[in-house]
Write a protein that holds these residues in place. Structure first.
Motif, PDB file in Angstrom:
ATOM      1  N   SER A   1      51.967  37.505  35.132  1.00 25.51           N
ATOM      2  CA  SER A   1      50.782  37.794  34.348  1.00 25.51           C
ATOM      3  C   SER A   1      49.759  36.669  34.476  1.00 25.51           C
ATOM      4  O   SER A   1      48.799  36.629  33.729  1.00 25.51           O
ATOM      5  CB  SER A   1      51.168  37.993  32.884  1.00 25.51           C
ATOM      6  OG  SER A   1      51.790  36.816  32.399  1.00 25.51           O
ATOM      7  N   ARG A   2      49.966  35.738  35.408  1.00 23.34           N
ATOM      8  CA  ARG A   2      49.055  34.624  35.628  1.00 23.34           C
ATOM      9  C   ARG A   2      48.584  34.628  37.079  1.00 23.34           C
ATOM     10  O   ARG A   2      49.330  34.944  37.998  1.00 23.34           O
ATOM     11  CB  ARG A   2      49.756  33.291  35.342  1.00 23.34           C
ATOM     12  CG  ARG A   2      50.209  33.155  33.924  1.00 23.34           C
ATOM     13  CD  ARG A   2      49.185  32.360  33.170  1.00 23.34           C
ATOM     14  NE  ARG A   2      49.505  32.362  31.751  1.00 23.34           N
ATOM     15  CZ  ARG A   2      48.571  32.446  30.824  1.00 23.34           C
ATOM     16  NH1 ARG A   2      47.316  32.503  31.150  1.00 23.34           N
ATOM     17  NH2 ARG A   2      48.908  32.437  29.564  1.00 23.34           N
ATOM     18  N   CYS A   3      47.352  34.223  37.279  1.00 25.85           N
ATOM     19  CA  CYS A   3      46.769  34.124  38.616  1.00 25.85           C
ATOM     20  C   CYS A   3      47.392  32.933  39.336  1.00 25.85           C
ATOM     21  O   CYS A   3      47.447  31.833  38.772  1.00 25.85           O
ATOM     22  CB  CYS A   3      45.262  33.942  38.498  1.00 25.85           C
ATOM     23  SG  CYS A   3      44.439  33.692  40.070  1.00 25.85           S
TER      24      CYS A   3
ATOM     25  N   PRO B   1      49.269  46.838  40.884  1.00 30.14           N
ATOM     26  CA  PRO B   1      49.079  45.708  39.959  1.00 30.14           C
ATOM     27  C   PRO B   1      48.249  44.599  40.615  1.00 30.14           C
ATOM     28  O   PRO B   1      48.382  44.326  41.797  1.00 30.14           O
ATOM     29  CB  PRO B   1      50.491  45.207  39.676  1.00 30.14           C
ATOM     30  CG  PRO B   1      51.399  46.264  40.152  1.00 30.14           C
ATOM     31  CD  PRO B   1      50.673  47.080  41.175  1.00 30.14           C
ATOM     32  N   ALA B   2      47.397  43.982  39.826  1.00 33.82           N
ATOM     33  CA  ALA B   2      46.535  42.921  40.332  1.00 33.82           C
ATOM     34  C   ALA B   2      47.357  41.664  40.615  1.00 33.82           C
ATOM     35  O   ALA B   2      48.299  41.352  39.890  1.00 33.82           O
ATOM     36  CB  ALA B   2      45.446  42.615  39.319  1.00 33.82           C
ATOM     37  N   ARG B   3      46.999  40.951  41.682  1.00 34.68           N
ATOM     38  CA  ARG B   3      47.655  39.682  41.995  1.00 34.68           C
ATOM     39  C   ARG B   3      46.826  38.503  41.517  1.00 34.68           C
ATOM     40  O   ARG B   3      47.350  37.445  41.239  1.00 34.68           O
ATOM     41  CB  ARG B   3      47.850  39.546  43.497  1.00 34.68           C
ATOM     42  CG  ARG B   3      48.867  40.472  44.069  1.00 34.68           C
ATOM     43  CD  ARG B   3      49.053  40.149  45.530  1.00 34.68           C
ATOM     44  NE  ARG B   3      49.950  41.100  46.158  1.00 34.68           N
ATOM     45  CZ  ARG B   3      50.261  41.071  47.426  1.00 34.68           C
ATOM     46  NH1 ARG B   3      49.748  40.161  48.208  1.00 34.68           N
ATOM     47  NH2 ARG B   3      51.082  41.959  47.931  1.00 34.68           N
ATOM     48  N   TYR B   4      45.509  38.683  41.499  1.00 24.42           N
ATOM     49  CA  TYR B   4      44.592  37.598  41.161  1.00 24.42           C
ATOM     50  C   TYR B   4      43.717  38.045  40.002  1.00 24.42           C
ATOM     51  O   TYR B   4      43.533  39.238  39.761  1.00 24.42           O
ATOM     52  CB  TYR B   4      43.731  37.232  42.376  1.00 24.42           C
ATOM     53  CG  TYR B   4      44.554  36.886  43.588  1.00 24.42           C
ATOM     54  CD1 TYR B   4      45.193  35.649  43.691  1.00 24.42           C
ATOM     55  CD2 TYR B   4      44.744  37.797  44.616  1.00 24.42           C
ATOM     56  CE1 TYR B   4      45.970  35.336  44.786  1.00 24.42           C
ATOM     57  CE2 TYR B   4      45.524  37.490  45.715  1.00 24.42           C
ATOM     58  CZ  TYR B   4      46.133  36.254  45.790  1.00 24.42           C
ATOM     59  OH  TYR B   4      46.906  35.948  46.876  1.00 24.42           O
ATOM     60  N   CYS B   5      43.119  37.049  39.310  1.00 27.94           N
ATOM     61  CA  CYS B   5      42.289  37.380  38.153  1.00 27.94           C
ATOM     62  C   CYS B   5      40.953  37.977  38.559  1.00 27.94           C
ATOM     63  O   CYS B   5      40.339  38.716  37.795  1.00 27.94           O
ATOM     64  CB  CYS B   5      42.090  36.147  37.279  1.00 27.94           C
ATOM     65  SG  CYS B   5      41.235  34.803  38.123  1.00 27.94           S
ATOM     66  N   GLY B   6      40.483  37.713  39.757  1.00 25.01           N
ATOM     67  CA  GLY B   6      39.205  38.262  40.208  1.00 25.01           C
ATOM     68  C   GLY B   6      38.966  37.978  41.674  1.00 25.01           C
ATOM     69  O   GLY B   6      39.796  37.373  42.365  1.00 25.01           O
ATOM     70  N   ASN B   7      37.791  38.401  42.144  1.00 24.25           N
ATOM     71  CA  ASN B   7      37.461  38.240  43.564  1.00 24.25           C
ATOM     72  C   ASN B   7      37.374  36.783  44.015  1.00 24.25           C
ATOM     73  O   ASN B   7      37.836  36.466  45.109  1.00 24.25           O
ATOM     74  CB  ASN B   7      36.159  38.965  43.898  1.00 24.25           C
ATOM     75  CG  ASN B   7      36.393  40.435  44.153  1.00 24.25           C
ATOM     76  OD1 ASN B   7      37.509  40.855  44.418  1.00 24.25           O
ATOM     77  ND2 ASN B   7      35.338  41.222  44.054  1.00 24.25           N
ATOM     78  N   PRO B   8      36.814  35.859  43.230  1.00 26.74           N
ATOM     79  CA  PRO B   8      36.760  34.473  43.719  1.00 26.74           C
ATOM     80  C   PRO B   8      38.147  33.892  44.008  1.00 26.74           C
ATOM     81  O   PRO B   8      38.348  33.216  45.019  1.00 26.74           O
ATOM     82  CB  PRO B   8      36.061  33.722  42.589  1.00 26.74           C
ATOM     83  CG  PRO B   8      35.241  34.754  41.896  1.00 26.74           C
ATOM     84  CD  PRO B   8      36.040  36.017  41.989  1.00 26.74           C
ATOM     85  N   CYS B   9      39.115  34.179  43.138  1.00 25.32           N
ATOM     86  CA  CYS B   9      40.474  33.662  43.366  1.00 25.32           C
ATOM     87  C   CYS B   9      41.144  34.373  44.538  1.00 25.32           C
ATOM     88  O   CYS B   9      41.867  33.758  45.320  1.00 25.32           O
ATOM     89  CB  CYS B   9      41.317  33.801  42.102  1.00 25.32           C
ATOM     90  SG  CYS B   9      40.867  32.602  40.832  1.00 25.32           S
ATOM     91  N   ARG B  10      40.889  35.669  44.678  1.00 25.75           N
ATOM     92  CA  ARG B  10      41.458  36.408  45.810  1.00 25.75           C
ATOM     93  C   ARG B  10      40.919  35.842  47.120  1.00 25.75           C
ATOM     94  O   ARG B  10      41.661  35.612  48.080  1.00 25.75           O
ATOM     95  CB  ARG B  10      41.103  37.893  45.685  1.00 25.75           C
ATOM     96  CG  ARG B  10      41.672  38.759  46.791  1.00 25.75           C
ATOM     97  CD  ARG B  10      41.258  40.204  46.629  1.00 25.75           C
ATOM     98  NE  ARG B  10      39.810  40.373  46.649  1.00 25.75           N
ATOM     99  CZ  ARG B  10      39.068  40.425  47.762  1.00 25.75           C
ATOM    100  NH1 ARG B  10      39.641  40.317  48.941  1.00 25.75           N
ATOM    101  NH2 ARG B  10      37.764  40.583  47.698  1.00 25.75           N
ATOM    102  N   GLN B  11      39.617  35.566  47.159  1.00 25.13           N
ATOM    103  CA  GLN B  11      39.012  35.016  48.366  1.00 25.13           C
ATOM    104  C   GLN B  11      39.497  33.597  48.646  1.00 25.13           C
ATOM    105  O   GLN B  11      39.749  33.225  49.795  1.00 25.13           O
ATOM    106  CB  GLN B  11      37.490  35.043  48.232  1.00 25.13           C
ATOM    107  CG  GLN B  11      36.939  36.453  48.259  1.00 25.13           C
ATOM    108  CD  GLN B  11      35.469  36.516  47.860  1.00 25.13           C
ATOM    109  OE1 GLN B  11      34.893  35.518  47.447  1.00 25.13           O
ATOM    110  NE2 GLN B  11      34.881  37.694  47.977  1.00 25.13           N
ATOM    111  N   ALA B  12      39.664  32.802  47.589  1.00 29.16           N
ATOM    112  CA  ALA B  12      40.157  31.436  47.779  1.00 29.16           C
ATOM    113  C   ALA B  12      41.574  31.454  48.348  1.00 29.16           C
ATOM    114  O   ALA B  12      41.912  30.666  49.239  1.00 29.16           O
ATOM    115  CB  ALA B  12      40.124  30.682  46.448  1.00 29.16           C
ATOM    116  N   ALA B  13      42.418  32.371  47.853  1.00 29.01           N
ATOM    117  CA  ALA B  13      43.787  32.471  48.372  1.00 29.01           C
ATOM    118  C   ALA B  13      43.779  32.913  49.833  1.00 29.01           C
ATOM    119  O   ALA B  13      44.554  32.401  50.649  1.00 29.01           O
ATOM    120  CB  ALA B  13      44.593  33.451  47.522  1.00 29.01           C
ATOM    121  N   HIS B  14      42.889  33.842  50.169  1.00 26.92           N
ATOM    122  CA  HIS B  14      42.797  34.301  51.558  1.00 26.92           C
ATOM    123  C   HIS B  14      42.372  33.148  52.470  1.00 26.92           C
ATOM    124  O   HIS B  14      42.952  32.954  53.542  1.00 26.92           O
ATOM    125  CB  HIS B  14      41.802  35.446  51.670  1.00 26.92           C
ATOM    126  CG  HIS B  14      41.495  35.836  53.078  1.00 26.92           C
ATOM    127  ND1 HIS B  14      42.370  36.541  53.860  1.00 26.92           N
ATOM    128  CD2 HIS B  14      40.417  35.588  53.863  1.00 26.92           C
ATOM    129  CE1 HIS B  14      41.844  36.725  55.057  1.00 26.92           C
ATOM    130  NE2 HIS B  14      40.649  36.149  55.077  1.00 26.92           N
TER     131      HIS B  14
END
Length: 136
Positions: free
Chosen positions: A72-74, A89-102
């Motif tokens: 339940s945490r990014c 289910p979402a893995r990240y809290c939003g697009n900025p975190c998803r992009q940073a992980a990528h």
């Protein structure tokens, strides 16, 4: 007169084929309805499902069939992740975190590729030169 007979026969055959198709479709619908009624009757006759175990999801799934992403945490920033009612289910809290992980994954892959190329270059330097280069 002979040339009209095949046309009449082909029209007759087409009508018969259409009638057969309609009959087969009707029979298939009736069969499906009977099977559905039998399944509904069997479902009503079956005993109630057992109560879910402690820690099992409330919707009746087994505990090992819980969603794969139960965090339940990014993983990037640690913020809480909202769960949608439907969909993946979402893995990240939003697009900025998803992009940073990528980008972090991509940088890691690029670094691994650079290390492999460097290793190859060093290995190539350690090899003796080909025989055609020898001066003897």
């Amino acid at each position: 007169m002979f040339d009209l007979a095949p046309r009449r026969l082909s029209k007759l055959w087409a009508k018969q084929a259409a009638a057969r198709a309609k009959q087969e479709a009707r029979e298939a619908r009736e069969k499906a309805a009977k099977e559905k009624a039998a399944a509904d009757a069997a479902a009503k006759a079956s005993p109630a499902p057992p109560a879910p175990e402690a820690g099992a999801p409330a919707d009746g799934r087994a505990a090992k069939q819980a969603p794969a992403s139960t965090a339940s945490r990014c993983p990037v920033c640690g913020a809480a992740i909202g769960q949608a009612r439907t969909g993946r289910p979402a893995r990240y809290c939003g697009n900025p975190c998803r992009q940073a992980a990528h980008r972090a994954r991509r940088r890691g892959a690029e670094a691994a590729g650079h290390a492999a190329r460097l290793h190859e270059r060093l290995a190539d330097d350690a090899r003796p030169p080909p025989a055609i280069w020898s001066t003897s």
